[in-house]
Design a protein around this motif. Structure first.
Motif, mmCIF file in Angstrom:
data_model
loop_
_atom_site.group_PDB
_atom_site.id
_atom_site.type_symbol
_atom_site.label_atom_id
_atom_site.label_comp_id
_atom_site.label_asym_id
_atom_site.label_seq_id
_atom_site.Cartn_x
_atom_site.Cartn_y
_atom_site.Cartn_z
ATOM 1 N N GLU B 116 0.836 -1.198 0.000
ATOM 2 C CA GLU B 116 0.000 0.000 0.000
ATOM 3 C C GLU B 116 0.873 1.251 0.000
ATOM 4 O OE1 GLU B 116 -2.283 0.751 3.525
ATOM 5 O OE2 GLU B 116 -3.774 1.919 2.432
ATOM 6 N N ALA B 117 0.428 2.258 -0.749
ATOM 7 C CA ALA B 117 1.155 3.529 -0.725
ATOM 8 C C ALA B 117 0.953 4.177 0.636
ATOM 9 C CB ALA B 117 0.627 4.447 -1.819
ATOM 10 N N PHE B 208 -3.905 1.883 -4.978
ATOM 11 C CA PHE B 208 -2.671 1.883 -4.180
ATOM 12 C C PHE B 208 -2.863 2.375 -2.746
ATOM 13 C CE2 PHE B 208 -0.936 1.819 -8.498
ATOM 14 C CZ PHE B 208 -0.082 0.741 -8.366
ATOM 15 N N LYS B 209 -3.965 3.058 -2.493
ATOM 16 C CA LYS B 209 -4.188 3.575 -1.137
ATOM 17 C C LYS B 209 -5.631 3.281 -0.739
ATOM 18 C CE LYS B 209 -3.649 6.042 2.571
ATOM 19 N NZ LYS B 209 -4.450 5.031 3.291
#
Lengths: 408, 322
Positions: B116-117, B208-209
């Protein structure tokens, strides 16, 4: 061999004998207790293992990597196929072997660690590597104290501020560094699946020990037996250890002992076999330890590893934070939550006071004990600070103070 | 298990709010969640549409105070307040269909084992005012249309230029028309370009988040305004917290307040969506709890953590190469 070396060899031989005697008499003392049961024999056997490194090495069946503090995540070592073994010793005699080379007012546990290392014969298996999280001032001197091979020693730089973003990032970087160090030493690559499996294996041990903690807090398990179990952690592979722990749980469920005397909480410096002096004296004074925050006992398993993210980074981050942020060691600057553990036990269980153990030379716990004393006394909770060393001479004095404390 | 119950509730409401209208089910026009009215046959409409709308919006209530039209605007506001009071942030974490869509992306990323970002604390703090700016945008522009002569082409400013639900959610009803650019005039073209671009960016961000869009969601602000009079409470026993940080790390919204709170009991923060992930991963008994009036809905415990995070043991399942 010159005279100096001969004298050292003679001293080593004598101390080895004394260490043997100390471990065996401590074991006999445990076996002679009224509440002894064969279910404890496994753990007592494990507690004797530090004297026999070859036997320990054979039993764990993996390369051994020594570490100096719980801050180094056990799961990481396990997932790399090595066995983490905590360098810690409560042996009085071993400390005497190294005492001459160090300041008088120095952590006796570290003296004992160095002493045990000097006792190790060349025929005994040396660890594959050493990992030293830089917790207190004594620990950071480890390299100088032991002349350990720098190539084999990895210092994990421990940020002493945990609740800052920078501190957490630095610690995570250190976890990555530890992975790289172990990978280069052991020649294996750490895989995500292996790490996830190790997390599960250690969480099962965490679950079992949590049940044992509850039994102890409910007064169904004497503190010395709990400490025997906790001290034996990682002196055998984790899975059989957890299985034996399940047996113990079954035994305690079936044969609960009744807490004798007033309940107290034991805080402070680590207590290690064979030095069960303080818990035994507390027991003799008519009190029973229902909870503790010792890093060799309940605090081996603070918090829990709960990764929502199952990527490698997510697992490593969950691990790093579990070891760093859940720890209440007074080497941290932001440690105001330490008292929460104590107050939590005090509120839920019949605990009448706090006994704070300070090993001579253990400055972080020494300093923190004054703050803790102020906080607890202002809440009306009796507090007793016991400063002691790896010696028997102060037993009478401590016993008298504990008896007076039990009267409060 | 709370997370399983949440999954069921989320998917049930996703179906109801996306397709309910086709079967005669409609929850009205004042829902405190992103149930997009641009989905044909939806089962309820997001209150933000009513708030900006020319006929039901705030500007209508102000301009027509005491008239039927003004009262109608107030009616939607009142309904929104009632619904928000009843469930508060549960609307975000358990009901919002757009939130569910974001959770699908997170599920996919996790299945692929992609990291995960992570936003820095300062970046996270800098993003906080964005949702207030968006809220101001959707209130001020309709007022300007009504009272300052701004052209009608600026109507529904948030829905038409910002909200990623408008181009994305209709896809579930088989409609791609909101992905098209509107060349009617410069305003409509700019609005449609912005809308599609933001939706595209959000898709990447959501992958990604976790709950990426919720970081900017103005609905969170509106719901949060009513937290003090809502019977829904999120509390922390500050004196028993061990500070392990699981709540902070596992929070989809990266909320630090729950972990950092050392004095106040109330920890329902502005960005919280009551998904209870923090409570599920707190190993300290009774430290975090979610209440409805005096009733405890769910409380953290060591036992729950063990059940939630330890998989059933299979003998010989672990093989570590030595």
């Amino acid at each position: 061999m010159d005279d100096n070396n001969k004298r050292r060899a003679r001293l080593r031989s004598r101390v080895r004998q004394e260490v043997q005697t100390e471990y065996e008499s401590a074991r006999r003392l445990m076996e002679a207790r009224d509440d002894y049961d064969p279910v404890w024999a496994y753990f007592l056997d494990l507690l004797m293992r530090p004297m026999d490194r070859n036997g320990l090495q054979a039993a764990v069946g993996r390369p051994v990597v020594e570490h100096l503090c719980n801050q180094a995540p056990y799961e990481l070592f396990h997932a790399m196929g090595v066995h983490p073994l905590r360098m810690a010793s409560g042996c009085f005699a071993a400390g005497r072997l190294s005492a001459g080379d160090f300041p008088v007012l120095m952590c006796p546990m570290l003296k004992a660690i160095v002493g045990m290392q000097r006792l190790r014969e060349s025929s005994q298996t040396a660890p594959s590597a050493r990992v030293v999280p830089t917790t207190c001032d004594w620990v950071v001197q480890y390299q100088q104290m032991t002349d350990a091979d720098p190539e084999q020693t990895f210092f994990m730089e421990l940020p002493h501020l945990r609740e800052s973003e920078r501190g957490q990032q630095r610690w995570l970087e250190q976890a990555y560094e530890l992975v790289r160090f172990l990978e280069s030493r052991m020649g294996v690559k750490l895989k995500r699946k292996a790490l996830a499996s190790s997390v599960q294996i250690f969480m099962r041990a965490w679950q079992a020990i949590g049940r044992l903690i509850e039994q102890r807090r409910a007064g169904r398990l004497p503190a010395v037996w709990f400490m025997a179990v906790a001290n034996s952690f990682m002196l055998d592979p984790i899975e059989p250890w957890t299985e034996q722990l399940q047996r113990v749980l079954g035994h305690v469920d079936a044969h609960p002992s009744q807490a004798a005397g007033k309940g107290v909480f034991l805080a402070g410096s680590p207590i290690l076999f064979p030095n069960f002096k303080l818990p035994l004296l507390i027991e003799a004074a008519g009190m029973t330890v229902l909870g503790d925050d010792l890093c060799t006992s309940e605090r081996i398993w603070p918090g829990a590893v709960c990764p929502e993210e199952n990527s490698f980074h997510g697992l490593l981050r969950a691990l790093a934070e579990r070891y760093h942020m859940a720890c209440i060691c007074p080497t941290f600057a932001d440690n105001e939550r330490r008292i929460n553990t104590i107050l939590g036990v005090l509120q839920r269980y019949p605990v009448r006071g706090v006994v704070h153990h300070v090993l001579k030379g253990c400055h972080p716990f020494d300093i923190d004990s004054f703050r803790l004393e102020r906080q607890l006394k202002s809440a009306g909770i009796p507090f007793l600070r016991i400063e002691t060393d790896y010696v028997e001479e102060d037993n009478r004095n401590i016993a008298t103070r504990l008896e007076a404390f039990a009267e409060i | 298990m709370v997370f399983k119950l949440r999954l069921i509730v989320q998917h049930l409401f996703f179906v109801l709010l996306t397709y309910g209208g086709r079967f005669g089910f409609h929850m009205g026009f004042a829902l405190p969640c992103f149930s997009c009215p641009f989905v044909m046959g939806c089962g309820g409409s997001c209150y933000l549409l009513s708030l900006q709308g020319n006929w039901w919006g705030l500007q209508m209530a102000l301009a027509n105070w005491g008239t039927v039209m003004g009262l109608q605007a107030l009616y939607y506001l009142g309904l929104f307040v009632l619904l928000t009071l009843a469930l508060n942030k549960f609307w975000c974490g358990w009901i919002c269909p757009f939130g569910t869509l974001q959770d699908w992306f997170t599920y996919l990323r996790r299945r692929l084992g992609i990291r995960e970002a992570q936003l820095s604390w300062s970046a996270r703090d800098r993003l906080k005012p964005v949702k207030y700016i968006l809220l101001a945008y959707m209130i001020v522009v309709p007022l300007l249309i009504a009272h300052a002569g701004l052209h009608y082409d600026f109507h529904l400013p948030f829905c038409r230029s910002i909200c990623p639900a408008k181009p994305l959610m209709p896809l579930f009803a088989g409609s791609t028309r909101h992905l098209a650019l509107d060349f009617t005039n410069t305003v409509t073209l700019v609005f449609s370009i912005l809308s599609v671009a933001i939706a595209g960016g959000m898709l990447v961000g959501m992958f990604f988040k976790e709950r990426f869009f919720c970081l900017f969601c103005p609905m969170l602000v509106l719901i949060h305004l009513l937290r003090k009079i809502s019977p829904v409470r999120f509390e922390k026993e500050v004196g028993a917290c061990l500070g392990c940080g699981n709540c902070r790390r596992n929070c989809p919204m990266d909320i630090r307040d729950v972990h950092e709170q050392k004095t106040d009991k109330a920890v329902l923060s502005e960005d919280c969506m009551l998904c209870m992930t923090c409570t599920e991963s707190c190993p300290a008994d009774g430290v975090l709890s979610v209440r409805f009036f005096k009733w405890r809905l769910f409380s953290s415990s060591r036992d729950y953590v063990a059940r939630r995070f330890i998989k059933p043991h299979k003998a010989g399942s672990v093989k570590v190469k030595v």
